[in-house]
Design an enzyme around this catalytic site. Sequence first.
Site, PDB file in Angstrom:
ATOM      1  N   ILE A 702      94.619  58.315 -54.092  1.00 28.08           N
ATOM      2  CA  ILE A 702      93.299  58.337 -54.719  1.00 28.08           C
ATOM      3  C   ILE A 702      93.324  59.061 -56.061  1.00 28.08           C
ATOM      4  O   ILE A 702      92.313  59.214 -56.699  1.00 28.08           O
ATOM      5  CB  ILE A 702      92.240  58.976 -53.800  1.00 28.08           C
ATOM      6  CG1 ILE A 702      92.698  60.332 -53.288  1.00 28.08           C
ATOM      7  CG2 ILE A 702      91.895  58.049 -52.651  1.00 28.08           C
ATOM      8  CD1 ILE A 702      91.630  61.085 -52.520  1.00 28.08           C
ATOM      9  N   GLY A 703      94.468  59.519 -56.495  1.00 25.56           N
ATOM     10  CA  GLY A 703      94.500  60.163 -57.800  1.00 25.56           C
ATOM     11  C   GLY A 703      95.831  60.824 -58.063  1.00 25.56           C
ATOM     12  O   GLY A 703      96.602  61.079 -57.142  1.00 25.56           O
ATOM     13  N   GLY A 705      97.311  64.152 -60.068  1.00 26.40           N
ATOM     14  CA  GLY A 705      96.900  65.379 -60.739  1.00 26.40           C
ATOM     15  C   GLY A 705      98.059  66.042 -61.452  1.00 26.40           C
ATOM     16  O   GLY A 705      99.130  65.443 -61.609  1.00 26.40           O
ATOM     17  N   GLY A 706      97.813  67.272 -61.878  1.00 22.28           N
ATOM     18  CA  GLY A 706      98.790  67.978 -62.698  1.00 22.28           C
ATOM     19  C   GLY A 706     100.150  68.098 -62.034  1.00 22.28           C
ATOM     20  O   GLY A 706     101.181  67.829 -62.648  1.00 22.28           O
ATOM     21  N   GLY A 708     100.858  66.851 -58.729  1.00 22.95           N
ATOM     22  CA  GLY A 708     101.078  66.047 -57.542  1.00 22.95           C
ATOM     23  C   GLY A 708     100.184  64.828 -57.475  1.00 22.95           C
ATOM     24  O   GLY A 708      99.304  64.628 -58.311  1.00 22.95           O
ATOM     25  N   LYS A 724      97.516  66.480 -51.073  1.00 19.09           N
ATOM     26  CA  LYS A 724      98.144  66.471 -52.386  1.00 19.09           C
ATOM     27  C   LYS A 724      99.636  66.658 -52.214  1.00 19.09           C
ATOM     28  O   LYS A 724     100.101  67.726 -51.816  1.00 19.09           O
ATOM     29  CB  LYS A 724      97.567  67.576 -53.254  1.00 19.09           C
ATOM     30  CG  LYS A 724      98.172  67.602 -54.639  1.00 19.09           C
ATOM     31  CD  LYS A 724      97.374  68.495 -55.543  1.00 19.09           C
ATOM     32  CE  LYS A 724      97.469  68.012 -56.971  1.00 19.09           C
ATOM     33  NZ  LYS A 724      96.570  68.706 -57.860  1.00 19.09           N
ATOM     34  N   ASP A 824      93.824  75.461 -64.980  1.00 16.22           N
ATOM     35  CA  ASP A 824      93.842  74.036 -65.304  1.00 16.22           C
ATOM     36  C   ASP A 824      92.481  73.410 -65.022  1.00 16.22           C
ATOM     37  O   ASP A 824      92.387  72.367 -64.401  1.00 16.22           O
ATOM     38  CB  ASP A 824      94.951  73.346 -64.497  1.00 16.22           C
ATOM     39  CG  ASP A 824      95.241  71.943 -65.030  1.00 16.22           C
ATOM     40  OD1 ASP A 824      94.812  71.638 -66.159  1.00 16.22           O
ATOM     41  OD2 ASP A 824      95.872  71.162 -64.302  1.00 16.22           O
TER      42      ASP A 824
END
Length: 991
Positions: A702-703, A705-706, A708, A724, A824
Amino acid sequence: MKNANDKPLSDLFLPSLIFFLPLTILVLVPISQFDAFAEAAVVGEGKEVVALQTWKASLDNRSQYLLSSWIGSNPCNNWDGIGCSKSGRVNQIDLTSYGLRGKLEDLNFSSLPYLSCIDMHNNSLHETIPLNIGRLSRLTYLDLSDNCLSGVIPSEIGSLKNLQFFYMMDNLINGSIPQEIGMLSSLNELSLSNNNLIGSIPQEVGRLISLTNLSLSGNSLMGSIPASLGNLVNLNFLHLHENNFTGSIPSFFGNLTNLKMLWLQENLLAGSIPSALGKLKSLVDLRLNTNRLIGLIPLELNNLTHLRRFHLGGNKLTGQLPHNICLGGLLTRLAAQNNNLSGSIPKSLKNCTTLYRVRLDGNQISGNISEVFGIYPNLDYIDLSYNKFYGKLPKTWGQCQNLTCLKISDNNISGRIPPELGEATQLGELDLSSNLLDGEIPKTLGKLGSLIILNLNDNKLSGNIPPELGNLHDLASINLAANNLSGPIPEEVGECVKLLALNLSKNLFGGSIPLEIGNLQSLESIDLSQNMLIGEVPRQLGQLRRLETMNLSLNEISGSIESIFDQSLSLSSVDISYNQLEGPLPCIAAFQEAPFEALRGNKGLCGNATGLRPCSPVKSKKDNDRRGKRILILILLPVVGTSVFLSIVFGFFCAFWPKKRSIANEPRRSNGNLFSTLSFDGKIVYENIVEATEDFSSRHCIGVGGCGTVYKAELPGGQVVAVKKLHASHDGEMQNLQGFNNEICALTEIRHRNIVKLYGFCLHTRHSFLVYEFLEGGSLGYFLSNDEQAMRFEWSKRINIVKGVANALSYMHHGCSPPMIHRDISSKNVLLDSVYEAHISDFGTARVLQLDSSNWTSFAGTFGYAAPELAYTMEVNEKCDVYSFGVLSMELIMGKHPGELVSSLSSLITAQSILLKELLDKRLSPPSLQLAEEVVYVIKLALACLHPNPLFRPTMQQVSLQLLKQKPALQNPLDIVSLDQLLNIESPTSY
Ligand SMILES: *[C@@H]1O[C@H](CO)[C@@H](O)[C@H](O)[C@H]1NC(C)=O
Ligand SMILES: *[C@@H]1O[C@H](CO)[C@@H](O)[C@H](O)[C@H]1NC(C)=O
């Protein structure tokens, strides 16, 4: 090429030039070779090209890309940011806000002698100012502000005889101001503010008699202010604030009769205010606050009839304020707080209808409060606390329709609270504490729908709490302590659902604690001590998920509390002494570790705490220590929606830890146990997650990130979690496993409604992952980038997000010890739930994963959100989050990342040209009146957070408090507000 006849000649030359010049660049043939047959001008142009191209090549890749128009041999041919004279010489470089990164000293100014204007403000140029800048004898305009330039201002600057405008603010320049600056006889404006300058002001500055604007603020300058500045009679603006100047305020300032703004605040100036300042009849803004000034305020200041702002706070001034201070009818802000002023209020204040903010708190000012004040239609804020006002509170305060804050605590005010106060419906804070008020609390206060803070403590108020106070749905803090209030605590208190603090202590309240208290899900602190409360503690009190301190002492409360507080993990301080309680203490640290004083005087409490008798039989607790050698831990706490306490705590060893990391691996070596479990099998949960995500198949992704990739996993029980999975490079490097373990435990215990819950963490050879609460909505970035979503994402929701994020950051920075920095914050890391409440994800994990240690450089936050200082310092502190929060807030208002706007803002000139309405997300209709105030205030706070100097950014605590209480009325219609009006004119914390 000085006349028209040259034209055909240059046309003739052109083909060969085009052919030759690129060649010269490629092989760097000394240009002088062309001298023999080319015009001198051609050589000059060639040098210009080489200088510019060489500089471009020295910049970083992104900057070179930004300057991709710089190709070919003719800079006058549409090179971005380059301007040329008619004769084809480069005379202008305007690279404002390009985001260029590199060294200024690599630009060979010697080859650009025709430059008359250089504007490179707001880039990331670093290192020193090149000495050969002194060769630019034609230069009239030099703006290098908002960069990262360091080193000293070279004395060569003195050669710039034609320089009229010199802006160097917001850099890292150190050393002292060279005396050669006095040779810049054409200078009109000089700003060196916000650098690291030391030493004193050279008296040669007094030779710059054309100066209209001199700004040296925000440095570490010291010594006394030189007398020669008295020559600068053309000055309009003199900003020497925020330095370490000593000595007294020179009386020769009286010669500067054109001064409109004189800012000397935040220095070490002593002595008294010179009466000569009374000669500055044009003064509009006089700030002397936060110095060491003593003595009387000279009567001559009565002549300053154009004053709009007068700030004197934080000195040791005595005597009276000048009586005619508002005679001109322009005064908007008067701040004289924290002095030793006495006497009465200036007479001209009574009819001073322009007043907007007034601070006189912390003095000895006296007077009959019902006589000295008038009606102020514009008044937003007034603080008269800690003075000697007496008499009755006038009902006219109710007619100050824009008043958001009225503070008159610690005076000698008597009589009743006038019911008419309920007409001041904008009031956000009302503090009348520590006076001699009596009678009942008027029920009309229930009309103050914007009220956030209500302090009526330490008076002689009597009667019941009017149930109408339940209408105050925004109330965050109510303090009615130390009065003679009686009757039951009204159940309507449960309607103040945003309450953070409730203090009803030291009164005569009877009856039992109302069950409705359970509605106060934001409550952090409750004090009901020293009343006459009876009955049992309602179970609902134990269900307040954010409650931290609770004082029920000195009542008649009875029954057992054993099971009531079992889940009150947020509780850190309790006092239940002197009641009729009995039975075992609740099994949470706040009770188990409470000092005896907080438990004593009850009927029959038992437990392990010192001073209490043990309960029988003693139940042995699970011993964690025998697993002292475990390596890795996975903790799963109950998933939202399950009512049963499902705490699953289990650890398991990862025996297959990669052998190649053998050195760092040593302390992790296990004793051979593959999996050790407490109540559930870690391996099973691990496998469930792997299975639910089909071995981390992209279908469940679903996404990204920085550090993972995020998957949605539906566990067999139906619970949905976000997982994650860390990139391979981030799962190692765990130097200190015990420390790591502790940190993760701490993170899983964080319960804040604006922080995504972390359920656990798993380190495994194949997959390492974090397990989070799953939020349906998606990231803020998604909501803003999707037009359809953005249109439904109204202003009120966006402001709510700003508040939520601010609360979470404030909690992590100031409510945790040690403070936790996110590092972040970006629109990707803020998730929304179905009711648009913000939840910050990944809190604390940056540190836990030790992204900061050796490889911090590779993790400088998300591009476009990282604070500018990260470019030149490795020091990460809370102020980095504050900056990112500023970017995020702007993004919410604008509907897109603010991009270059952020850095260009620090220039007042740019800011003047930006109308606020231009910034607002066009997909929404403009905010209505009340929301407009909030939107403006959010922008104002965001701008403060974006201050390039971290020291000048507010803390998140200040920000969240301001968001809580301040909604100042707009001084201008939204349509005409420009950004400069919101910029650093005052920090959000000073009034
Ligand atoms: C400035 O003021 C002082 C007195 O405060 C006076 O002696 C001096 O001559 C004045 N200088 C100028 C240039 O007017
Ligand atoms: C304050 O002023 C009011 C109105 O003039 C007057 O009635 C009252 O007596 C005064 N109070 C005191 C304590 O002087």
